[in-house]
Design a protein around this motif. Structure first.
Motif, PDB file in Angstrom:
ATOM      1  N   VAL A   1      47.492  16.384  71.759  1.00  0.00           N
ATOM      2  CA  VAL A   1      46.564  17.454  72.115  1.00  0.00           C
ATOM      3  C   VAL A   1      47.280  18.624  72.789  1.00  0.00           C
ATOM      4  O   VAL A   1      47.050  19.783  72.425  1.00  0.00           O
ATOM      5  N   VAL A   2      48.155  18.355  73.739  1.00  0.00           N
ATOM      6  CA  VAL A   2      48.840  19.436  74.437  1.00  0.00           C
ATOM      7  C   VAL A   2      49.703  20.271  73.479  1.00  0.00           C
ATOM      8  O   VAL A   2      49.654  21.503  73.546  1.00  0.00           O
ATOM      9  N   PRO A   3      50.469  19.658  72.555  1.00  0.00           N
ATOM     10  CA  PRO A   3      51.186  20.504  71.593  1.00  0.00           C
ATOM     11  C   PRO A   3      50.243  21.353  70.733  1.00  0.00           C
ATOM     12  O   PRO A   3      50.526  22.536  70.490  1.00  0.00           O
ATOM     13  N   ALA A   4      49.133  20.784  70.309  1.00  0.00           N
ATOM     14  CA  ALA A   4      48.148  21.564  69.544  1.00  0.00           C
ATOM     15  C   ALA A   4      47.589  22.687  70.400  1.00  0.00           C
ATOM     16  O   ALA A   4      47.444  23.824  69.933  1.00  0.00           O
ATOM     17  N   LEU A   5      47.313  22.389  71.654  1.00  0.00           N
ATOM     18  CA  LEU A   5      46.788  23.391  72.580  1.00  0.00           C
ATOM     19  C   LEU A   5      47.791  24.527  72.774  1.00  0.00           C
ATOM     20  O   LEU A   5      47.429  25.706  72.736  1.00  0.00           O
ATOM     21  N   ARG A   6      49.073  24.178  72.932  1.00  0.00           N
ATOM     22  CA  ARG A   6      50.108  25.209  73.076  1.00  0.00           C
ATOM     23  C   ARG A   6      50.195  26.080  71.822  1.00  0.00           C
ATOM     24  O   ARG A   6      50.365  27.291  71.917  1.00  0.00           O
ATOM     25  N   MET A   7      50.088  25.447  70.657  1.00  0.00           N
ATOM     26  CA  MET A   7      50.114  26.224  69.409  1.00  0.00           C
ATOM     27  C   MET A   7      48.967  27.221  69.372  1.00  0.00           C
ATOM     28  O   MET A   7      49.152  28.394  69.037  1.00  0.00           O
ATOM     29  N   LEU A   8      47.783  26.742  69.705  1.00  0.00           N
ATOM     30  CA  LEU A   8      46.598  27.604  69.666  1.00  0.00           C
ATOM     31  C   LEU A   8      46.652  28.701  70.729  1.00  0.00           C
ATOM     32  O   LEU A   8      46.292  29.846  70.463  1.00  0.00           O
ATOM     33  N   ILE A   9      47.101  28.352  71.922  1.00  0.00           N
ATOM     34  CA  ILE A   9      47.242  29.350  72.986  1.00  0.00           C
ATOM     35  C   ILE A   9      48.273  30.400  72.573  1.00  0.00           C
ATOM     36  O   ILE A   9      48.062  31.600  72.760  1.00  0.00           O
ATOM     37  N   SER A  10      49.381  29.953  72.002  1.00  0.00           N
ATOM     38  CA  SER A  10      50.415  30.885  71.542  1.00  0.00           C
ATOM     39  C   SER A  10      49.837  31.867  70.539  1.00  0.00           C
ATOM     40  O   SER A  10      50.054  33.079  70.640  1.00  0.00           O
ATOM     41  N   ARG A  11      49.110  31.352  69.587  1.00  0.00           N
ATOM     42  CA  ARG A  11      48.508  32.208  68.556  1.00  0.00           C
ATOM     43  C   ARG A  11      47.538  33.207  69.192  1.00  0.00           C
ATOM     44  O   ARG A  11      47.529  34.387  68.858  1.00  0.00           O
TER      45      ARG A  11
ATOM     46  N   CYS B   1      46.081   9.637  78.467  1.00  0.00           N
ATOM     47  CA  CYS B   1      47.050  10.665  78.860  1.00  0.00           C
ATOM     48  C   CYS B   1      48.206  10.737  77.862  1.00  0.00           C
ATOM     49  O   CYS B   1      48.724  11.812  77.574  1.00  0.00           O
ATOM     50  N   GLU B   2      48.588   9.587  77.322  1.00  0.00           N
ATOM     51  CA  GLU B   2      49.669   9.566  76.338  1.00  0.00           C
ATOM     52  C   GLU B   2      49.259  10.315  75.069  1.00  0.00           C
ATOM     53  O   GLU B   2      50.037  11.105  74.524  1.00  0.00           O
ATOM     54  N   CYS B   3      48.041  10.111  74.620  1.00  0.00           N
ATOM     55  CA  CYS B   3      47.527  10.838  73.443  1.00  0.00           C
ATOM     56  C   CYS B   3      47.473  12.335  73.728  1.00  0.00           C
ATOM     57  O   CYS B   3      47.811  13.148  72.865  1.00  0.00           O
ATOM     58  N   MET B   4      47.053  12.689  74.918  1.00  0.00           N
ATOM     59  CA  MET B   4      46.983  14.103  75.285  1.00  0.00           C
ATOM     60  C   MET B   4      48.368  14.735  75.226  1.00  0.00           C
ATOM     61  O   MET B   4      48.548  15.803  74.635  1.00  0.00           O
ATOM     62  N   VAL B   5      49.354  14.072  75.820  1.00  0.00           N
ATOM     63  CA  VAL B   5      50.708  14.631  75.887  1.00  0.00           C
ATOM     64  C   VAL B   5      51.351  14.690  74.505  1.00  0.00           C
ATOM     65  O   VAL B   5      52.012  15.669  74.160  1.00  0.00           O
ATOM     66  N   LYS B   6      51.145  13.672  73.701  1.00  0.00           N
ATOM     67  CA  LYS B   6      51.794  13.612  72.390  1.00  0.00           C
ATOM     68  C   LYS B   6      51.137  14.501  71.343  1.00  0.00           C
ATOM     69  O   LYS B   6      51.827  15.033  70.468  1.00  0.00           O
TER      70      LYS B   6
ATOM     71  N   LYS C   1      57.079  21.237  62.050  1.00  0.00           N
ATOM     72  CA  LYS C   1      57.352  20.113  62.942  1.00  0.00           C
ATOM     73  C   LYS C   1      56.109  19.586  63.649  1.00  0.00           C
ATOM     74  O   LYS C   1      56.193  19.022  64.726  1.00  0.00           O
ATOM     75  N   SER C   2      54.953  19.771  63.071  1.00  0.00           N
ATOM     76  CA  SER C   2      53.766  19.192  63.708  1.00  0.00           C
ATOM     77  C   SER C   2      53.283  18.014  62.877  1.00  0.00           C
ATOM     78  O   SER C   2      53.245  18.066  61.656  1.00  0.00           O
ATOM     79  N   SER C   3      52.947  16.963  63.562  1.00  0.00           N
ATOM     80  CA  SER C   3      52.501  15.754  62.893  1.00  0.00           C
ATOM     81  C   SER C   3      51.054  15.902  62.429  1.00  0.00           C
ATOM     82  O   SER C   3      50.340  16.825  62.829  1.00  0.00           O
ATOM     83  N   VAL C   4      50.635  14.985  61.601  1.00  0.00           N
ATOM     84  CA  VAL C   4      49.253  14.965  61.123  1.00  0.00           C
ATOM     85  C   VAL C   4      48.299  14.843  62.305  1.00  0.00           C
ATOM     86  O   VAL C   4      47.248  15.497  62.335  1.00  0.00           O
ATOM     87  N   LYS C   5      48.670  14.047  63.291  1.00  0.00           N
ATOM     88  CA  LYS C   5      47.803  13.858  64.455  1.00  0.00           C
ATOM     89  C   LYS C   5      47.672  15.145  65.271  1.00  0.00           C
ATOM     90  O   LYS C   5      46.608  15.441  65.790  1.00  0.00           O
ATOM     91  N   ILE C   6      48.754  15.907  65.360  1.00  0.00           N
ATOM     92  CA  ILE C   6      48.676  17.196  66.069  1.00  0.00           C
ATOM     93  C   ILE C   6      47.801  18.145  65.273  1.00  0.00           C
ATOM     94  O   ILE C   6      46.920  18.808  65.824  1.00  0.00           O
ATOM     95  N   ARG C   7      48.014  18.221  63.967  1.00  0.00           N
ATOM     96  CA  ARG C   7      47.231  19.134  63.124  1.00  0.00           C
ATOM     97  C   ARG C   7      45.744  18.808  63.173  1.00  0.00           C
ATOM     98  O   ARG C   7      44.905  19.693  63.046  1.00  0.00           O
ATOM     99  N   ARG C   8      45.411  17.548  63.391  1.00  0.00           N
ATOM    100  CA  ARG C   8      44.001  17.154  63.492  1.00  0.00           C
ATOM    101  C   ARG C   8      43.304  17.894  64.640  1.00  0.00           C
ATOM    102  O   ARG C   8      42.152  18.298  64.531  1.00  0.00           O
TER     103      ARG C   8
END
Length: 108
Positions: free
Chosen positions: A12-22, A5-10, A54-61
């Motif tokens: 995956v969810v920010p990446a998901l929000r970026m993609l949903i926004s786009r 859940c910590e990995c998801m919040v840190k 402001k996105s980390s390498v892990k988010i960009r992955r």
């Protein structure tokens, strides 16, 4: 050891929000203010998402992950057509976590 859940919040969810926004901006012709309201975030955050600042390498992955992209498209459609919030999509996000773990994309 990190909890899933910590990995998801840190990451995956920010990446998901970026993609949903786009998706909402490009496929549903919404503006940044409208997208921010739907996702319950600020317009400047949507602007940052679009520039991928402001996105980390892990988010960009996760931005390039096919599973995450598929879920983002599906969730964007639900948000737009049914007016659902991210909170209402919690079970979908948990399903995404399960799918990522099953395919070895998410490690604790």
């Amino acid at each position: 050891m990190t909890v899933y859940c910590e990995c998801m919040v840190k990451y995956v969810v920010p990446a998901l929000r970026m993609l949903i926004s786009r998706q909402l901006l490009e496929n549903y012709n919404l503006n940044q203010v409208q997208v921010a309201k739907l996702l319950n975030v600020t317009q400047p955050l949507i602007s940052n998402y679009m520039g991928r600042r402001k996105s980390s390498v892990k988010i960009r992955r996760y931005l390039g992950n096919a599973v995450v992209n598929d879920y983002a498209g599906s969730l964007a459609k639900k948000i737009f057509e049914k007016g659902l919030t991210m909170k209402k999509l919690e079970s979908d996000i948990c399903s995404l976590c399960t799918e990522l773990r099953k395919n070895g994309y998410l490690t604790g």
